[in-house]
Scaffold this active site. Sequence first.
Site, PDB file in Angstrom:
ATOM      1  CG  HIS A 213      -3.754  -9.603  12.315  1.00 34.75           C
ATOM      2  ND1 HIS A 213      -3.538 -10.890  12.754  1.00 34.75           N
ATOM      3  CD2 HIS A 213      -3.484  -9.618  10.994  1.00 34.75           C
ATOM      4  CE1 HIS A 213      -3.138 -11.645  11.746  1.00 34.75           C
ATOM      5  NE2 HIS A 213      -3.092 -10.887  10.659  1.00 34.75           N
ATOM      6  CB  SER A 217      -9.185  -9.292   5.495  1.00 30.52           C
ATOM      7  OG  SER A 217      -7.925  -9.839   5.726  1.00 30.52           O
ATOM      8  CE  LYS A 241      -9.197 -18.055  -1.943  1.00 28.90           C
ATOM      9  NZ  LYS A 241     -10.405 -17.257  -1.731  1.00 28.90           N
ATOM     10  CG  ASP A 242      -2.782 -17.010   2.042  1.00 27.81           C
ATOM     11  OD1 ASP A 242      -3.481 -16.540   1.119  1.00 27.81           O
ATOM     12  OD2 ASP A 242      -2.654 -16.455   3.142  1.00 27.81           O
ATOM     13  CD  GLU A 285      14.822  -3.219 -14.151  1.00 33.08           C
ATOM     14  OE1 GLU A 285      15.075  -3.182 -15.380  1.00 33.08           O
ATOM     15  OE2 GLU A 285      14.796  -4.266 -13.505  1.00 33.08           O
TER      16      GLU A 285
END
Lengths: 418, 268
Positions: A213, A217, A241-242, A285
């Site tokens: 922040h 972004s 959108k998220d 894994e």
Amino acid sequence: MSSPEFKNPVVKWIDHRLPVFSFMHHELHEYPTPRNLSYLWNLGSLAGLALVTMIVTGIILAMHYTPHVDHAFESVERIMRDVNHGWLIRYIHMNGASFFFIVVYIHIFRGLYYGSYKAPRELLWILGVLILLLMMATAFMGYVLPWGQMSFWGATVITNLFSAIPWIGDSIVVWLWGGFSVDNPTLSRFFALHYLMPFLIVGVVILHIIALHRFGSNNPLGIDVSGKQDTIPFHPYYTSKDLFGAMVFLTIFASAIFFYPNFLGHPDNYIPANPLQTPAHIVPEWYFLPFYAILRAIPDKLGGVLMMFGAIAVLFVLPWLDRSPVRSGRFRPLFKMFFWVLLADCVLLGYLGGKPAEGIYVMLSRLATAYYFIHFLVILPLLSVVEKTRPLPQSISTPVTGGGMVSAPAAKRGKADV
Amino acid sequence: MFKRINQTICAGGIAMLACVGVMATAAITPAMAAGGGGDIKDHEWTFDGPFGYFDKASLQRGFQVYREVCSSCHGLEYIAFRNFADLGYSEGEIKAIAAEYEVMDGPDEEGEMFTRNAIPADRVPSPYANQNAARASNGGAYPPDLSLIAKARPNGANYLYSLLVGYKDAPHSDEVPDGMYYNTAYSGNLIAMPQPLYGDDIELAGGGDTSIEALSEDVVTFLAWAAEPEMETRKRTGIAVMLFLFVMCFVSYGSMRYIWADIKKSKA
């Protein structure tokens, strides 16, 4: 940073004394975000969703799990069979680890392609790599807890790596185990640490978000925000959108949990741990396979361990290896090509990590390992100097709105992209 | 416009490639673990796929095969008699089945251990007191517990079925050492377990096909249930969850498009 006017008197009273509502308003509501983010920028919030899911299901599992070598396997089966919806909680947690890594790996490759690690976001990137390291440690210890064959033998192989350290290696391994082999003390401490580390991850995630922040972004063009016309408030644009991204993610996640819950696991882990019987092939894994391939590619034990950790370490210094001033791979024709080679190389390493270390696989592992390091240590520094990058657009809103502002080079680039 | 598409393709490409890589690595891992030599036949099961279910009649027949054949060597330690409600037995039938078994209990008021008839809350007793006793009775080989066997082997159900019908004469009889048996499905082809089913081994309570294939199919169905007793609930819940999430995908997509409409307009 204008303070919002709250109408609710209670909110107003609290916010005057403890500005949590102002904080949320600034960071989640008006937080200016580039208007041109693609769906690849959904992966950050998805990683957060995965982390919360893992912590919630993990705490519930811990209420029913017994960290003792004689009871661990059975307590997991009791969760699966006798705890109300225990199978659901455990399958969410088990597959959640895999999906957390899928999301984070895409998130990382997004950062690699769009140069999100470059100034002024170096610390943001480094904190992200730290999260990856913590995730790997947490996932490794979590996989030991069901105390199946792969749990036990995976723990044995990985802890034994530390014996490669000269002089003090063997003592360190005994110290890690709390005994002379992987046994009950190892299981108890792995359980304690597996419970602790997710909260360390939460701490680093908070720092990661604070660092994010600070400058906001990155974006697909990789250019800085030049003014208000380039950004939109986080809410409601990116919250909506998220939310959509989360629903798509949950749909894929749910299809694994409900229909193929053991697809990403190994059948041997449904056999209780037996220190006297080694499985035919010990494989970690899937999310560790590329690193496992690097480990085995080096004929020397210490060398292999160093290279494996080096594969992560090189990410820490990446901002200083790639000195190109252009962030986005979209304007770097050579970098773009090598990026796809790197991605293919990592997938190949993952494939090789699941194969026995013999024949052609050994040679391929060595080549793929070599490329991985050459990419970061040779190609990227070299490209920073020799690559001729394409002209950058003047601002984010110019190519987005596409008004009369498109410069000649930008128009040409548009054609070239087709 | 073209750039937009290009950007989307590029973004999708990264995501897709990462996913494909993950799935590819995941897919090869179990295949690799299967080891060489085993010939596993693909069989159709009622419990395959998202709409899979267990056929209750088959489960009951399979339980009978387990009880009369497998249970002389193999335990079922995670299954309690109460779980047999899943097989379609009533409470009374479960009590009756449990009562046919004896379990160790105690200590009583005098401090003595004693045996009593099992009740529905008891787990199915194992044939041997411990692993050493099991090995001693089986020439050193340990007959594994069967509660999880269908999940503990790659391609579980098909593997177990192929194993049960896979006993054949060895191509050269001198290859098979004493105490070992030739099996086409077993990795390495030499297995310590003698052929358990030949066909017509038992008389099914409700009548029915007792060929080796039919009995094998029934007992594998039973073992698949024993490994994943939650499977029917899981898949049925899954269908409902998927429908809910599909709707939520459309709703959230619509709401996103609605919210973004003004931004998109200024873009065009």
